[in-house]
Design an enzyme around this catalytic site. Structure first.
Site, PDB file in Angstrom:
ATOM      1  CB  SER A  18      -0.898  -0.033   1.214  1.00 26.64           C
ATOM      2  OG  SER A  18      -0.385   0.171   2.392  1.00 26.64           O
ATOM      3  CG  ASN A  19       3.865   2.583   2.945  1.00 22.15           C
ATOM      4  OD1 ASN A  19       3.386   3.926   3.108  1.00 22.15           O
ATOM      5  ND2 ASN A  19       3.592   1.862   3.746  1.00 22.15           N
ATOM      6  NE  ARG A  72      19.512 -12.676   7.821  1.00 23.85           N
ATOM      7  CZ  ARG A  72      18.169 -12.296   7.935  1.00 23.85           C
ATOM      8  NH1 ARG A  72      17.598 -11.717   6.809  1.00 23.85           N
ATOM      9  NH2 ARG A  72      17.517 -12.990   8.799  1.00 23.85           N
ATOM     10  NE  ARG A  98      15.236 -12.448   3.888  1.00 19.57           N
ATOM     11  CZ  ARG A  98      15.087 -13.562   4.506  1.00 19.57           C
ATOM     12  NH1 ARG A  98      13.978 -13.732   5.240  1.00 19.57           N
ATOM     13  NH2 ARG A  98      16.376 -14.206   4.948  1.00 19.57           N
ATOM     14  CG  LEU A 100      18.488  -4.967   3.898  1.00 18.86           C
ATOM     15  CD1 LEU A 100      17.823  -3.337   3.510  1.00 18.86           C
ATOM     16  CD2 LEU A 100      18.219  -5.790   2.427  1.00 18.86           C
ATOM     17  CG  HIS A 116       9.697   1.603  12.275  1.00 18.72           C
ATOM     18  ND1 HIS A 116       9.783   0.179  12.166  1.00 18.72           N
ATOM     19  CD2 HIS A 116       9.355   1.958  13.514  1.00 18.72           C
ATOM     20  CE1 HIS A 116       9.571  -0.278  13.292  1.00 18.72           C
ATOM     21  NE2 HIS A 116       9.090   0.711  14.295  1.00 18.72           N
ATOM     22  CG  ASP A 152      13.306  -0.644  12.923  1.00 14.87           C
ATOM     23  OD1 ASP A 152      13.196  -0.635  11.582  1.00 14.87           O
ATOM     24  OD2 ASP A 152      12.561  -1.517  13.279  1.00 14.87           O
ATOM     25  CB  ALA A 180       0.175   8.907   9.184  1.00  8.90           C
TER      26      ALA A 180
HETATM   27  C1  GAR Z   1       3.920  -0.473   6.771  1.00  8.95           C
HETATM   28  O1  GAR Z   1       3.113  -0.489   7.716  1.00  8.95           O
HETATM   29  C2  GAR Z   1       5.248  -0.270   6.868  1.00  8.95           C
HETATM   30  O2  GAR Z   1       5.675   0.890   7.704  1.00  8.95           O
HETATM   31  C3  GAR Z   1       5.908  -1.549   7.748  1.00  8.95           C
HETATM   32  O3  GAR Z   1       5.146  -2.690   6.953  1.00  8.95           O
HETATM   33  C4  GAR Z   1       4.008  -2.053   6.258  1.00  8.95           C
HETATM   34  C5  GAR Z   1       3.953  -2.540   4.959  1.00  8.95           C
HETATM   35  O4  GAR Z   1       2.586  -2.127   4.339  1.00  8.95           O
HETATM   36  N1  GAR Z   1       7.184  -1.624   7.584  1.00  8.95           N
HETATM   37  C6  GAR Z   1       7.917  -2.142   8.809  1.00  8.95           C
HETATM   38  O5  GAR Z   1       7.490  -2.599   9.709  1.00  8.95           O
HETATM   39  C7  GAR Z   1       9.520  -2.265   8.637  1.00  8.95           C
HETATM   40  N2  GAR Z   1      10.184  -2.620   9.769  1.00  8.95           N
HETATM   41  P1  GAR Z   1       2.525  -2.033   2.889  1.00  8.95           P
HETATM   42  O6  GAR Z   1       3.077  -3.164   2.267  1.00  8.95           O
HETATM   43  O7  GAR Z   1       1.099  -2.131   2.589  1.00  8.95           O
HETATM   44  O8  GAR Z   1       3.143  -0.852   2.348  1.00  8.95           O
END
Ligand code: GAR
Length: 222
Positions: A18-19, A72, A98, A100, A116, A152, A180
């Site tokens: 979705s991002n 990895r 994953r 890195l 994050h 993170d 957000a």
């Molecule tokens: C998002 O909320 C992103 O911030 C999180 O995974 C989700 C992915 O959603 N990322 C993490 O937790 C990384 N540590 P999306 O595939 O719908 O964008």
């Protein structure tokens, strides 16, 4: 004045994307005047729905299944090769789940950005919304930051904060944070593409941006 050339980015995903969709909606092929060109969408999971989103938008996409690599380092080397072959100048982690290797991260220093779902440095790792509720914090949100080897961490580019409501559940809070994220990520990447973000002494400095004033209270009183 000569137009600045577009910043070429590769977007790494693991799931629903979705991002990624929000970034396509802001910077994708049909967006005129975009300061960014998405040259590759790469997933470590061949079944990630985000790959469909990329195909639909006409953006080159690729799955590199981490399970096909012995470790990895080998997986990251394969990703690195594909990303460099795409011509990308920056790597964007949009729900890439994953860890890195230090070598990959060093190779993209200050050119590797993550989103994050928490106000770092609070709530690193997984299940951030449940942990925020458990801790009873009154504000929660999301962070876009440059990536450093420790999970993170890294210079913070932008954050969005939102009040936690007394009746929030993990789902309701997560939904508002995700909304957000969909606004924060394009905002942060645009600032980078416009050359307004630099790292000094392990802090990200943002030039020429507008900054919020005032104080937020939660609860606000009776
Ligand atoms: C998002 O909320 C992103 O911030 C999180 O995974 C989700 C992915 O959603 N990322 C993490 O937790 C990384 N540590 P999306 O595939 O719908 O964008």
């Amino acid at each position: 004045m000569m137009a600045r050339s577009k910043l070429k980015i590769a977007i790494l995903i693991s799931g629903r994307g979705s991002n990624l969709q929000s970034l396509i909606d802001h910077f994708g092929p049909v967006i005129t005047g975009s300061p960014i060109e998405i040259v590759l969408v790469l997933s470590n999971r061949p079944d990630a729905f985000g790959l469909e989103r990329a195909k639909k938008a006409g953006i080159p996409s690729l799955a590199i299944d981490h399970k096909a690599y012995p470790d990895r380092a080998a997986f990251d080397a394969a990703m690195d090769q594909a990303i460099r072959a795409s011509g990308a100048e920056m790597v964007v982690l949009a729900g890439f789940l994953r860890l890195l290797t230090d070598g990959f991260i060093a190779g993209w220093r200050d050119k590797l950005v993550n989103i994050h779902p928490a106000l770092l440095p609070s709530f690193k790792g997984l299940h951030t919304h449940a942990r925020a509720l458990e801790a009873g914090v009154r504000f929660h949100g999301c962070t876009v930051h440059y990536v450093r080897p420790e999970m993170d961490t890294g210079p913070i580019i932008a954050q969005a904060a939102l009040p936690v409501r007394p009746d929030d559940t993990e789902e309701s809070l997560g939904r508002r944070v995700l909304e957000a994220e969909h606004r924060l990520f394009p905002l942060a990447l645009r600032l980078i593409a416009e050359g307004k973000v630099r790292v000094e002494n392990e802090r990200a400095i943002v030039d020429d941006a507008a900054f919020a004033g005032g104080v937020l209270f939660n609860p606000m009183g009776s």
